[in-house]
Scaffold this active site. Structure first.
Site, PDB file in Angstrom:
ATOM      1  N   GLU A 112      26.594   5.186   9.038  1.00 31.36           N
ATOM      2  CA  GLU A 112      27.682   4.543   8.279  1.00 31.36           C
ATOM      3  C   GLU A 112      28.965   5.375   8.339  1.00 31.36           C
ATOM      4  O   GLU A 112      30.057   4.825   8.415  1.00 31.36           O
ATOM      5  CB  GLU A 112      27.231   4.286   6.835  1.00 31.36           C
ATOM      6  N   GLU A 142      16.776   1.986   6.439  1.00 32.40           N
ATOM      7  CA  GLU A 142      16.700   1.751   4.983  1.00 32.40           C
ATOM      8  C   GLU A 142      15.629   0.753   4.579  1.00 32.40           C
ATOM      9  O   GLU A 142      15.004   0.873   3.539  1.00 32.40           O
ATOM     10  CB  GLU A 142      18.052   1.254   4.451  1.00 32.40           C
TER      11      GLU A 142
END
Ligand code: NAD
Length: 734
Positions: free
Chosen positions: A156, A176
Site C-alpha cells: 500500500e 489480508e
C-alpha cells in the site's frame, strides 16, 4: 511527462546504456546504504538521506526486526518525512527498505490482537490513511524501489508512490484475506485504479502473491530492474522520462457502473465457491465496497477504514489472528539449536514412508529410501517425481532434488544416517524387530523415529538398549499438504533429542507439536469420536451428504463421512476400536455395516468405494447439497471439544494453545473458530457443559462432560491451577 518518456522495457535498456554511473547511495553499498548525506537524526525506523542530485531517499529499517512491518511508530515517522519533503521540495523522493528481507512484510499483526472497539480501530486506520494519502498527494516524483517481500501495508505504501520499480526477487501481494481482512491503508482503492479491476480483486480475494514479472505485466509496477540499475531508474523517473504502466482507459472503463457490477458479480460467484459469507465475511465486504464505491478512488478511500474496522473487530478476524500466533508458537518450539540432521534414512516406501522421504529430499536432505525389494520403492520415486515437477520450475533444482532421493533396497543408508524414520505397517513385532536391528547399525548420535499412528513408543522401545533415542514423528497424510507433525515423547526419551526432533520438523517446514505417547496421541484421539458420531448418524438413517453438510456448516473443510473415506474405513475402524478398548470406554461399538464394508474391501477413496463411491479418486454423482441440522452440528462437534478437554486434562499436550493449533493444522478444524478449546471458551463453558449433559441424556454416556471440564476452564479463566483430579492417564495397554 516529457516527450522522451520511455516504457518499462525501454527503461531497462536505457539504464543499461546509461552514461558512467555517478556515486550514489545505492552504488556505494547496495543494502547498507551508508552513502549519501544523512539529513535526519531523530528517526528510529527510517533513515533519510539526500543523494548527489538532491533526491531524498527514505530507507525503512525498523528497529529490532529482521523484516520491516508497518505499525504506528513507523507511520508516524513517515508522516514527519513527508512533511519535511513538502517543505524542502527536493526533486524527488525514493522509498525503499534497508533490510535484505524485503520492502515490508505488511502490518505488524501484533497490533491486531484483542481489538474489539470498531470506532477506535477506525480512528487508528484513518490516522494511517492520512499519512499514506499525504504521501500520495506529494506533487513531486515519488519512487518505490522494491525487493523481496512487498506485502499488505508495504504494498500500500508502494501504491501511494508515483513509480514502482522492482527487483526480480520481489514478491507482491495482499495476504489480508487470510487474516479475515481486506487491505486497510488505501489498497482497495488504489489497486483497482492501477490494474484491471478483475485482476485487482482476484489478488485481494485470494491473498496470493505474485512475482515481479507478473506484477509488471499487470501494470502494478513500472519496470523490473537489476539492483545496479535502480539508481539510474530513479534519475529517469525524477526527470519524468519513465512511462507509467498502470491505469489507462481500459482500467477506468471497468470501474464504470455496469462493467463494475459485472466484475463484482463474477468475483462474488468465484468467492462463494471458496468461502461462506457467514464464516469468512472479508471477501464479501471487499466486494460490497467495490460495488458501491468502486467508481471513485476518493469514495473507496473514504469507506475503506470503516469496513476494515468492522472486520478486524469481528470474531473471524480475531480468531484468524489468533491462529496466526498459534502457528508462530508451534514454530517457536522448533527454534533454537539446529537439528544437525543432514542425512535421513526411511524404512518402508509405502504411502507414508515414500512421501516423507520425498519431502525430506525436497527440503535439501540426502535421503535413502528402503523397502524389502527395489520394485516396492519405484512407486514412491514416481510420486516424488510428480512432487518435484510441481515444486520446481528450474530443471537443475528439480534434478538436484531427485539426486538427493536415493532408492536403497539393501539398507546401506542405515549406517550413515543422522535420523532413521521407520514407516513399515502398523505391526508392533515388526517395528520392534527393525529397531532392534537398527541399534547395532546406526551412528552413535543418530535419532530413531517411528511414524506409528497409534502404537505406544514405550512398547516399540521395549527391549532396546537405548530407548532414550527413540521418538515418534507422526506425519499426516498427505505429507506434502499437512503441516502438522506430532512429535511423540515417552518417559525414557532424552530431552536433548526431543529438542533436535522439534528443530528437524521445523527445518522440514512443518509445524511440530510435542505430545505424550498415549493411545491415539492427540489428533486421532480427538478426531475419532467425531468420525464415530458420523457413523452413528448414518446408522440412524441420516444421509451422508446431510451429515457432511452439518460439519461444513460449522466450518470443517470436509465432512466426517468424506473424511472417513479419505483416511480409509479400515484405519478409522482400527483406531476407533483401539481407543474404545483403552481410553474411551464410553464410545459405543462401531455398527456392523462398517465392519462388513471393511471386510468386503470397501475402504473409501483408495478402493473406489466406501461411504461414497469414487472414480479415479474423485467422488461420483454428487447430490444437491443438503441443508444442515443444528442438532447434528452439536452431536458431531461437541465430542471433539469434550475429548480435547480430556486430552488437556490428561497432559497429552502441554497447553490449550498447542492443542488448538494441532487441531487447526492437523485436521483443518475451522480456523475462524480458533480451535476446539477456544470455541468452547467463546460459546461459554458452562452452557456447553449443560448441552453435553442434555445430549448424554438423549444419546448416551459418550456425551458426558469430561471429568476435567471445570479444571480446564477454571485455569483458562485465570484461576490458579488446581491439583490434578487424576494423574495423566497411565497409558493403558491395548
Ligand atoms: P503402507 O502399507 O503403505 O507402507 C508400508 C511399507 O513398508 C510397504 O511398502 C512395505 O513393503 C514396507 N515394509 C514392510 N515390511 C518391511 C520391512 N521389513 N522392511 C522394509 N520395508 C517394509 O503403510 P503406510 O500407510 O505408509 O503406513 C506406514 C506407517 O505409517 C504405519 O505405522 C501407519 O500406522 C503410519 N501412518 C499411516 C498414515 C496413513 O494415512 N496411511 C498416516 C500416519 C501414519
Amino acid at each position: 511527462m516529457s516527450d522522451e518518456a520511455v516504457g518499462g522495457d525501454a527503461l531497462l535498456a536505457a539504464t543499461a546504456e546509461a552514461a558512467a554511473p555517478r556515486a550514489n547511495v545505492l552504488e556505494v553499498t547496495p543494502l547498507e546504504l551508508g552513502g549519501g548525506e544523512r539529513i535526519a537524526d531523530e528517526l528510529q525506523h527510517w533513515r533519510l538521506r539526500r543523494d548527489a542530485d538532491g533526491v531524498y531517499w527514505a530507507l525503512l529499517d525498523q528497529t529490532g526486526t529482521a523484516a520491516n512491518t508497518l505499525n504506528e511508530p513507523v507511520l508516524e515517522e513517515l508522516e514527519r518525512i513527508v512533511e519535511r519533503v513538502r517543505s524542502d521540495r527536493p526533486p524527488g523522493l525514493v522509498l525503499r527498505s534497508a533490510k535484505p528481507a524485503g520492502f515490508a512484510a505488511g502490518a505488524d499483526i501484533g497490533m491486531f490482537r484483542g481489538l474489539t472497539d470498531p470506532v477506535r480501530v477506525r480512528e487508528l486506520v484513518e490516522r494511517g490513511h492520512r499519512v499514506v494519502n499525504a504521501l500520495a498527494d506529494l506533487d513531486l516524483p515519488t519512487v518505490a524501489l522494491i525487493h523481496g517481500h512487498c506485502l499488505g501495508g508495504g504494498l500500500e505504501l508502494a501504491l501511494a508512490c508515483r513509480y514502482r520499480f522492482a527487483r526480480r526477487d520481489a514478491s507482491l501481494g495482499f495476504p489480508e484475506v487470510q487474516l479475515g481482512l481486506h487491505p486497510g491503508l488505501g489498497g482497495t482503492a488504489r489497486l483497482p485504479a492501477l490494474v484491471r479491476p478483475d485482476e485487482a480483486l482476484k489478488l485481494m480475494l485470494t491473498g496470493r502473491s505474485i512475482s515481479a514479472e507478473r506484477a509488471r505485466s499487470l501494470g502494478l509496477i513500472d519496470a523490473v530492474a537489476e539492483e545496479r540499475h535502480f539508481a539510474r531508474a530513479v534519475q529517469l523517473a525524477v526527470a519524468g522520462q519513465v512511462e507509467r504502466r498502470g491505469g489507462g482507459a481500459a482500467v477506468r472503463g471497468m470501474t464504470l457502473g455496469p462493467a463494475r457490477m459485472l466484475v463484482a458479480r463474477q468475483a462474488r460467484s468465484e468467492t462463494a465457491k471458496r468461502a461462506r459469507e457467514e464464516h469468512y465475511p472479508a471477501p464479501y465486504r471487499l466486494l460490497d465496497l467495490w460495488e458501491r464505491h468502486g467508481g471513485s478512488v476518493d469514495d473507496m478511500l473514504r469507506h475503506e477504514p470503516a469496513s476494515f474496522a468492522e472486520l478486524l473487530t469481528g470474531e473471524t478476524a480475531q480468531n484468524l489472528v489468533r491462529v496466526y500466533f498459534l502457528r508462530e508458537a508451534l514454530r517457536g518450539r522448533g527454534k533454537g539449536r539446529p537439528s544437525a540432521i543432514h542425512r535421513v534414512h526411511v524404512i518402508g516406501a509405502g504411502t507414508m514412508g515414500g512421501d516423507i522421504a520425498a519431502w525430506c529430499a525436497h527440503r535439501g536432505l540426502v535421503t535413502t529410501l528402503e523397502d524389502r525389494e527395489a520394485r516396492l520403492i519405484a512407486p514412491a520415486i514416481a510420486r516424488a517425481t510428480e512432487l518435484f515437477e510441481r515444486r520446481y520450475d528450474d530443471r537443475r533444482a528439480r534434478q538436484a532434488a531427485h539426486d538427493r532421493l536415493v532408492p536403497d533396497p539393501s539398507g546401506a543408508g542405515r549406517r550413515k544416517a543422522d535420523l532413521v524414520i521407520e514407516a513399515v505397517p502398523e505391526d508392533l513385532e515388526l517395528k520392534r524387530r527393525i529397531f532392534g536391528e537398527l541399534e547395532g547399525q546406526v551412528k552413535d548420535g543418530a535419532l530413531l523415529a517411528s511414524n506409528t499412528s497409534g502404537l505406544l513408543l514405550q512398547d516399540i522401545g521395549q527391549g532396546l538398549r537405548r530407548p532414550e533415542r527413540l521418538i515418534g514423528l507422526h506425519f499426516f497424510n498427505p505429507v506434502a499438504r499437512m503441516q502438522l507433525v506430532e512429535v511423540v515423547r515417552h518417559p525414557a526419551l532424552d530431552p536433548a533429542l526431543l529438542a533436535r526432533a522439534l528443530a528437524f520438523v521445523l527445518e522440514l517446514d512443518r509445524l511440530p507439536v510435542p505430545v505424550q505417547s498415549a493411545p491415539g496421541f492427540l489428533v486421532n484421539r480427538i478426531l475419532s469420536p467425531y468420525l464415530l458420531e458420523a457413523v452413528l448418524l448414518l446408522d440412524e438413517g441420516v444421509a451422508a451428504e446431510r451429515v457432511d453438510a452439518a460439519a461444513e456448516a460449522f466450518g470443517m473443510p470436509m465432512g466426517p463421512a468424506a473424511l472417513a473415506d479419505q483416511v480409509g474405513l479400515d484405519i478409522a475402524l482400527e483406531v476407533g476400536e483401539g481407543l474404545r478398548a483403552t481410553v474411551e470406554p464410553t464410545l459405543p461399538e462401531v455398527p456392523e455395516w462398517v465392519r462388513r464394508k471393511v471386510a468386503d474391501g470397501h475402504l473409501g477413496v483408495k478402493s473406489g468405494r466406501g461411504i461414497y463411491e469414487y472414480e479415479g479418486g474423485t467422488r461420483k454423482k454428487r447430490k444437491a447439497p443438503e441443508s444442515a441440522d443444528p442438532a447434528h452440528i452439536d452431536r458431531l462437534m461437541l465430542p471433539m471439544v469434550n475429548t480435547a478437554v480430556t486430552c488437556l486434562g490428561e497432559g497429552i499436550v502441554d497447553d490449550a494453545d498447542a492443542l488448538d493449533a494441532a487441531m487447526v493444522f492437523g485436521t483443518g478444524f475451522a480456523p475462524f473458530r480458533g480451535g476446539p478449546l477456544h470455541y468452547a471458551r467463546e460459546r461459554g463453558p458452562e452452557a456447553l457443559r449443560r448441552r453435553l449433559e442434555e445430549l448424554a441424556e438423549q444419546h448416551g454416556p459418550r456425551f458426558r462432560p469430561s471429568p476435567y471440564w471445570s479444571r480446564v476452564f477454571a485455569a483458562a479463566a485465570g484461576e490458579p491451577p488446581a491439583a490434578p483430579d487424576a494423574p495423566p492417564a497411565a497409558p493403558p495397554q491395548p
